[in-house]
Scaffold this motif. Structure first.
Motif, short mmCIF file in Angstrom:
data_model
loop_
_atom_site.label_atom_id
_atom_site.label_comp_id
_atom_site.label_asym_id
_atom_site.label_seq_id
_atom_site.Cartn_x
_atom_site.Cartn_y
_atom_site.Cartn_z
N ASP A 298 -25.13 22.03 19.51
CA ASP A 298 -24.55 22.99 18.64
C ASP A 298 -23.57 22.67 17.71
O ASP A 298 -23.58 23.35 16.50
CB ASP A 298 -23.92 24.03 19.51
CG ASP A 298 -25.02 24.89 20.31
OD1 ASP A 298 -26.15 25.04 19.90
OD2 ASP A 298 -24.68 25.54 21.39
N VAL A 299 -22.62 21.76 17.98
CA VAL A 299 -21.72 21.34 16.90
C VAL A 299 -22.54 20.55 15.84
O VAL A 299 -22.14 20.90 14.70
CB VAL A 299 -20.44 20.66 17.66
CG1 VAL A 299 -19.55 19.84 16.66
CG2 VAL A 299 -19.77 21.34 18.50
N TYR A 300 -23.16 19.74 16.35
CA TYR A 300 -23.98 19.04 15.18
C TYR A 300 -24.92 20.01 14.29
O TYR A 300 -24.81 19.83 12.83
CB TYR A 300 -24.82 18.18 15.73
CG TYR A 300 -24.11 16.64 16.13
CD1 TYR A 300 -23.63 15.99 15.20
CD2 TYR A 300 -24.44 16.33 17.40
CE1 TYR A 300 -23.20 14.69 15.62
CE2 TYR A 300 -23.69 15.09 17.93
CZ TYR A 300 -23.15 14.19 16.84
OH TYR A 300 -22.53 13.39 17.27
N ALA A 324 -26.75 11.09 14.66
CA ALA A 324 -26.96 11.57 12.90
C ALA A 324 -28.25 11.38 12.48
O ALA A 324 -29.07 12.04 12.15
CB ALA A 324 -25.96 10.97 12.06
N ALA A 325 -29.07 10.07 13.10
CA ALA A 325 -30.31 9.66 12.44
C ALA A 325 -31.04 10.74 13.38
O ALA A 325 -32.33 11.18 12.84
CB ALA A 325 -30.41 8.49 12.97
N ARG A 375 -30.46 15.50 4.19
CA ARG A 375 -30.56 15.44 5.55
C ARG A 375 -31.41 14.13 5.77
O ARG A 375 -32.44 13.97 5.29
CB ARG A 375 -30.96 16.74 6.23
CG ARG A 375 -29.96 17.76 5.94
CD ARG A 375 -30.19 18.76 7.08
NE ARG A 375 -28.97 19.85 6.87
CZ ARG A 375 -27.89 19.74 7.66
NH1 ARG A 375 -27.61 18.60 8.40
NH2 ARG A 375 -26.94 20.48 7.42
N PRO A 376 -30.89 13.36 6.95
CA PRO A 376 -31.88 12.21 7.17
C PRO A 376 -33.28 12.69 7.42
O PRO A 376 -33.57 13.97 8.20
CB PRO A 376 -31.29 11.83 8.58
CG PRO A 376 -29.86 12.19 8.51
CD PRO A 376 -30.15 13.69 7.90
N GLY A 377 -34.25 11.83 6.98
CA GLY A 377 -35.74 12.24 7.43
C GLY A 377 -36.17 11.83 8.88
O GLY A 377 -35.36 11.49 9.61
N ARG A 378 -37.42 11.91 9.11
CA ARG A 378 -37.68 11.83 10.36
C ARG A 378 -37.92 10.20 10.80
O ARG A 378 -37.87 9.86 11.96
CB ARG A 378 -39.35 12.33 10.68
CG ARG A 378 -39.11 13.80 10.82
CD ARG A 378 -40.35 14.60 11.23
NE ARG A 378 -40.29 15.90 11.25
CZ ARG A 378 -40.00 16.50 12.34
NH1 ARG A 378 -39.69 15.75 13.26
NH2 ARG A 378 -39.74 17.88 12.57
#
Length: 401
Positions: A298-300, A324-325, A375-378
């Motif tokens: 939830d924080v992320y 993150a990733a 945002r990082p991709g998949r």
């Protein structure tokens, strides 16, 4: 017949930490899986493991394993007594280090009992200790049997008695494979234990299905009282010595634009948190506790960016980077580790600042109000060398006996 993946996690009873996510992801990716938790397991992790049809084992199986587990408990009691007797600074350094050395022996005995239990319960190519002690690797191999050991960092060394025990049990070196999550940890292990096999292998795992959805983001930001224009960063995990909180503190004092700081973990520095609450441009939301995986997620989800600041030269693996990733959260990171910086440089979801440079960090934080990283991709985890849970399970189950 398909071999069983056998994992040992002695810290599964402690809330928080990236080992919970790792064992759950591995259990979901591979069946059959047996997870040995000699000190117990949190209710959240147990439910997730059982939902993944993993077998969770808390007690020792087999006469030798039970003897080793009993010896471990007795040794832990000795360590507590030694700590009570020798903690005062008037004692020589050797005696003040005795509790730690005895604890290292107790941990070795616990791991050996767990490895024996795993090998008794399953037809496993190998057993993997996911959070292994820093010492007595050959002793654990001789007493427990063939296994792989993840050693996450080297904080201390073996004193004379432990080194002697290591030499006496040197025959166990052929039963042990040391796994280091980073090259620096591997180099440290190789210098201390040159006769034990060691290789680099990331501990963190990822899965594209872990990504936080836009629905989750909206719900988490609403729960945190964040409007669409508000900017928020998160600080996840305990504030351990490797983390450079002083630089973050100094950077927050330099802010010229509003910023929400979401801090969650244990331990946190309450004195520092009080200072942050009084800063004109900081809105602080702090959860001082060992959080559940759901709380951390939830924080992320509520944050625009996660911040990773470490002291120069810290070369251990970062679970925050893996988070993150895999979750899809942009990263603001210090250049504390040249090897890590080389992997991250040029990625559009990463912004980097010089380690220890508070003005540079403050500038990055201020610029979030006008420009957010992508945002990082998949494929972000694959970009930085983090295996999927399925790849990691396949690697661990095929390690040699």
């Amino acid at each position: 017949m398909k071999p069983t993946l056998v994992l040992v996690e002695r810290n599964a009873h402690l809330a928080g930490g990236h080992h919970h996510g790792a064992i759950i992801a591995l259990a979901r990716a591979y069946q059959p899986t047996v997870v040995i938790v000699p000190n117990g397991v949190t209710a959240e992790t147990r439910a997730a493991l059982e939902g993944a049809q993993a077998q969770v084992v808390e007690c020792s199986h087999g006469a030798v394993a039970r003897i080793l587990a009993g010896a471990a408990r007795a040794t832990e009691a000795m360590a507590r007594l030694a700590l009570a007797l020798f903690r005062a600074r008037r004692w020589p350094k050797g005696l003040r280090r005795a509790p730690h050395q005895i604890t290292a022996l107790a941990r070795c005995l616990t791991e050996a009992a767990a490895v024996r239990t795993g090998r008794r319960l399953a037809d496993a190519h190998t057993v993997t200790v996911l959070s292994a002690g820093e010492a007595l690797h050959t002793t654990a191999g001789l007493l427990g049997g063939p296994h792989a050991r993840y050693v996450h960092e080297i904080n201390t060394t073996e004193d004379v008695l432990l080194r002697l025990l290591g030499r006496i049990t040197s025959r166990g070196r052929d039963r042990v494979m040391l796994l280091a999550p980073t090259d620096q940890v591997r180099d440290d292990l190789a210098s201390l234990f040159p006769h034990v096999s060691c290789r680099t292998r990331p501990f963190a795992v990822a899965d594209p299905g872990d990504r936080i959805s836009e629905t989750e983001r909206c719900a988490a930001r609403q729960q945190a009282g964040l409007k669409s224009a508000d900017r928020a960063v998160c600080l996840v995990g305990g504030w351990w010595p490797s983390k450079d909180l002083a630089t973050i503190d100094a950077a927050l004092h330099r802010l010229t634009r509003p910023l929400t700081v979401l801090a969650i973990g244990d331990p946190l520095d309450e004195q520092m948190l009080r200072r942050w609450r009084n800063l004109p441009h900081v809105r602080l939301q702090a959860t001082h506790a060992a959080a559940t995986q759901a709380q951390i997620r939830d924080v992320y989800a509520a944050a625009d960016v996660t911040v990773l600041a470490r002291h120069p030269g810290v070369g251990k693996e970062s679970g925050l980077l893996a988070d993150a990733a895999r979750l899809g959260v942009p990263l603001l990171v210090s250049d504390h580790d040249p090897s890590l910086s080389a992997r991250l440089r040029g990625l559009d979801w990463v912004r980097m600042f010089p380690a220890g440079d508070a003005p540079a960090l403050a500038d990055h934080l201020d610029r979030l109000s006008s420009s957010l990283p992508r945002r990082p991709g998949r494929s972000a985890a694959q970009q930085i060398g983090i295996p999927t849970a399925a790849e990691q399970a396949a690697f661990l189950v095929c390690l040699p006996r």
